[in-house]
Design an enzyme around this catalytic site. Sequence first.
Site, PDB file in Angstrom:
ATOM      1  CG  ASP A   1      87.459  33.359 -15.649  1.00 22.59           C
ATOM      2  OD1 ASP A   1      86.463  33.078 -14.960  1.00 22.59           O
ATOM      3  OD2 ASP A   1      88.552  33.674 -15.161  1.00 22.59           O
TER       4      ASP A   1
ATOM      5  CG  ASP B   1      88.505  32.162  -8.125  1.00 20.76           C
ATOM      6  OD1 ASP B   1      88.972  31.251  -8.814  1.00 20.76           O
ATOM      7  OD2 ASP B   1      88.315  33.324  -8.555  1.00 20.76           O
TER       8      ASP B   1
HETATM    9  C1  DGJ Z   1      88.750  34.041 -11.546  1.00 20.83           C
HETATM   10  C2  DGJ Z   1      87.336  33.570 -11.682  1.00 20.83           C
HETATM   11  O1  DGJ Z   1      87.259  32.576 -12.636  1.00 20.83           O
HETATM   12  C3  DGJ Z   1      86.456  34.762 -12.013  1.00 20.83           C
HETATM   13  O2  DGJ Z   1      85.148  34.326 -12.238  1.00 20.83           O
HETATM   14  C4  DGJ Z   1      86.531  35.771 -10.925  1.00 20.83           C
HETATM   15  O3  DGJ Z   1      85.967  35.260  -9.758  1.00 20.83           O
HETATM   16  C5  DGJ Z   1      87.970  36.182 -10.700  1.00 20.83           C
HETATM   17  N1  DGJ Z   1      88.823  35.042 -10.518  1.00 20.83           N
HETATM   18  C6  DGJ Z   1      88.082  37.098  -9.519  1.00 20.83           C
HETATM   19  O4  DGJ Z   1      89.366  37.412  -9.240  1.00 20.83           O
END
Ligand code: DGJ
Length: 729
Positions: free
Chosen positions: A548, A478
Site C-alpha cells: 500500500d 483483497d
Molecule cells: C487494502 C489494499 O491493499 C488497498 O489497495 C485497498 O484495496 C484497501 N485494502 C481497500 O480496503
Amino acid sequence: MPIVYDKQKRVFKLDTNKSSYAFHVTESKNLLHLYYGGYIPETDITHMLRIPEDAPFVPSTHDGMGPHSFDCAAIEFSTSGVADFREPCFQVMDKYGMSACECYYKSHNIYKGKPKLKGLPATYGTEDEVETLEVYCADPNNGMEIVLMYSVFPQCDVITRSARVCNKGKDPIELRRLLSTCVDLDRMDYDMITLHGTWARERHVERLPLRFGKQSVDSNRGSTSHALNNFIALCDHTATEDFGEAYGFSLVYSGSFLAMAEVNQYEKTRVVMGINPYDFSWHLEIGEEFQAPEVIMTYSGEGIGQMSRNLHDIMRNNLIRGKWKDLRRPILINNWEATYFNFDTEKLLDIAREAKKAGIEMLVMDDGWFGHRNDDRSSLGDWFVNEDKIKGGLKYLVDEVNKIGLKFGIWFEPEMISPDSELYKEHPDWCIHIPGRPRTLVRSQLVIDFSREDVRDYIYGRIKDILSSANIEYVKWDMNRQLSEVGNEVLPPERQREIWHRYVLGVYDMQERLLTDFPDLLLENCAGGGSRFDAGMLYYSPQIWTSDDTDAIERLKIQYGTSLCYPCSCFGAHVSDSPNHCVGRITPFETRGHVAMSGTFGYELDVTRISDDDKWNIRKQIEEFNKYNPLVRTGDYYRIGDPFANDRFDAWEFVAKDKSEALLEYVQVLKEPSVFLHRVKLKGLMKGAYYRHEQTGKVYSAELLMNSGFDIPSLWGDFRSYIAHFVKV
Ligand code: DGJ
C-alpha cells in the site's frame, strides 16, 4: 538425463544445467544426503557421506540404521524422535501416543513431466522441460508411507521438492508435522537472507551470518504476512550480486509457514521449509493422504543476482498460468487513493473520461461499492451492489465505462465478514471462531470460514453473479486481516487443528473456480498491500499488489527486496499522488512513473484533479511503458544499486534474453553537492558487442559499459530519476 539412479552405488543424482543434487540409499535403506551445489559429473560420490571417523559422544546407531549416527549424518528427510536431534520434517502421533518416525527407502519412479499437487499450487512443465523423481519410503513401525517428490527444471537451475504421506497402517494416526524440504549442507559459513517488514514496508532485506542453533522465519497467522516472507536464501559470507554461491528457497504456499536454517555442533547446516507445525495437526484415517506444498530451490554459483534470475524464470515460465501469463497487462487506474470510500457512478465516470484522454486502459473500482459500506466498518460478505452509490446499477456503470473506451475491474474481499452485515446477522457461525470465546476484530472484520465448502459455495455464488452481471475483466482479490481464534462448530475435535490448512486450500479452491469459470479474467491478489506476496498466489494471479506504500522512494526498498525472489512482471505498482498518502513525501511525477514501470504499471490518483502538466506526463509515461514493458516482463533483471546500503541512489537494469537491448533505470535519492557525474556499471550485456545509447545515439562497447560504466547526467534535486535504453548494434 536430468535424473539418474546409479544402481550400483545407490545414488540418486539430479542435475540442472549448472547445479547437482545427490543422495544415497544406504544398505540399511536410509536416505542420506550427499550434495547440493555447482554441477558435478560423477555419481560415484558416496565418499561424500558424512560418517565421522571418531564416533562422537552422541547417540549412534541401531540395527536398522547401519554405520551412521543419526545426529551426524546428512539426512535426506529428517524424522522425529530417533536421535537426529535437529529439526524434523516428519512427525506423527500414533494411537499409543508415540511420536518417533523413520523413513526407509522402498522403491522409486523417474518420469518425464510433473504431476499436479492435489488442491495446491505448484510449478508445472512439459515433458521436455521437467523430469520427476518419486521416492517411496515407509516407516514399518507405524505403517506410514512417505513419498518424496523431486522435479528438476534444468534450464533455470531449479529443483522443486514436496512430500506426501499416506496412512497405510491399521489405525488412524495424527500427522503432527510434514515439512516439504530438508537440505543438509556441508558447511555453516553462510549468510542467511530473509525478507521482513510490516504494513506499507514489506519485504525489506536482512542478511546475517548463520550462528550455531536454529534461526528461522515463520508465520503463524494463517497467511504469509507482511512481517516475514516465505523465502530465504543462504549465501557465502563474501557473496555479492555477481559472485559467490547462493541458494534460494521459496515455498509455494500462502498460509502459516516455517523456514529454518539450523547449524549443528559439527558446523553443518540444515535447511527445512514447509507448513508451520505450530498448532498444526491432521487426522489420517486408514488410507488417507496428506500432501505438503512445494518448495522451489535454486543454486547459483554466480551470486545472488543469478539466484534471483533463476527464481524469476521458473515463476514466470512454470508457475504463473493463464491467458495473462505472457501478455502485456492493461494500464489501469484504481480509485482507492483517489476517492477511498467516497465515490459514486458520476465520480467514477469522470475519472474514466479523464483517464481515457490520458491513454489509460482500465478503471478498477476498489472497496466500497457493496452493502452499506462507506468506511471499513461494515458490509463485508454483503456482495450486493449499493445502488445509492452505484446509481443505475453495476451493468450501467460498466457499460458506460466500456463506452468511454476503458475496461472495467472490481475489488472483492471474499475471505472476510463484517459483524455489521446482513450475512453475519443470518450466519454468525460462518466466521472462523471458537464457540464461547470473544471474536477478535481486526479492521472491524472477521475471517470467513473458507475451510467450509458450504460457506465457500455461497460466497463464490455471489462473486460469480456479480462477475456475470456485467463486462468485468479484472478482479482485485483483497485480504485485510489474519486468522485468530481458529476453530469452527463443524469439524470434530480431532480435525479442528486442520482448519489452518483447510482454510488455505479453500482460498485456492475459490481462486481455481474463478479462473475456470472466467478464463479471460485478470486476477490481482492483494492482502492489505503485500501481506500475501508468495509463490502460492502467483499460481492463481499473474500479479500481486506489492504494497500500500506507493511512494516511489519507499518502493525502491520494497521492490528491491521483493525482487530477490519474485519477478518484476508480477509487482503491482502504481503512480500515485504527491505528497504521498503513506509518507507525505513529495516526488517528481517522472520518478513515480519510472519506479512503477518496473512493475505492472498503473495509476492510483484522482486524474480529474491533477494539473495539465501531469496529464501530459501520464501520456509520456504510457509511451515509455509501452516501449519498455516487453523488456521488463521478459528480460533478465539485474540489481545494480542497493537502497539498503546507501541513500544516494538506486539503479537496476532489464536485459533482453537475447542481449539485444537493455534498459537502465536510475533514481537519485538524495542529491549530493559536487558530485557531477555518477558512473554506473551495467551488467549482463553481450561481451564483444556494441550498444547504442538510444537517447544520445552514442555507441559504446559492452565491455566499456560493464567495466567502466555509463555516466548518469547530473540531476538537480532529490528523488530524480533517469532511464537509459541501449540497443545492440
Ligand atoms: C487494502 C489494499 O491493499 C488497498 O489497495 C485497498 O484495496 C484497501 N485494502 C481497500 O480496503
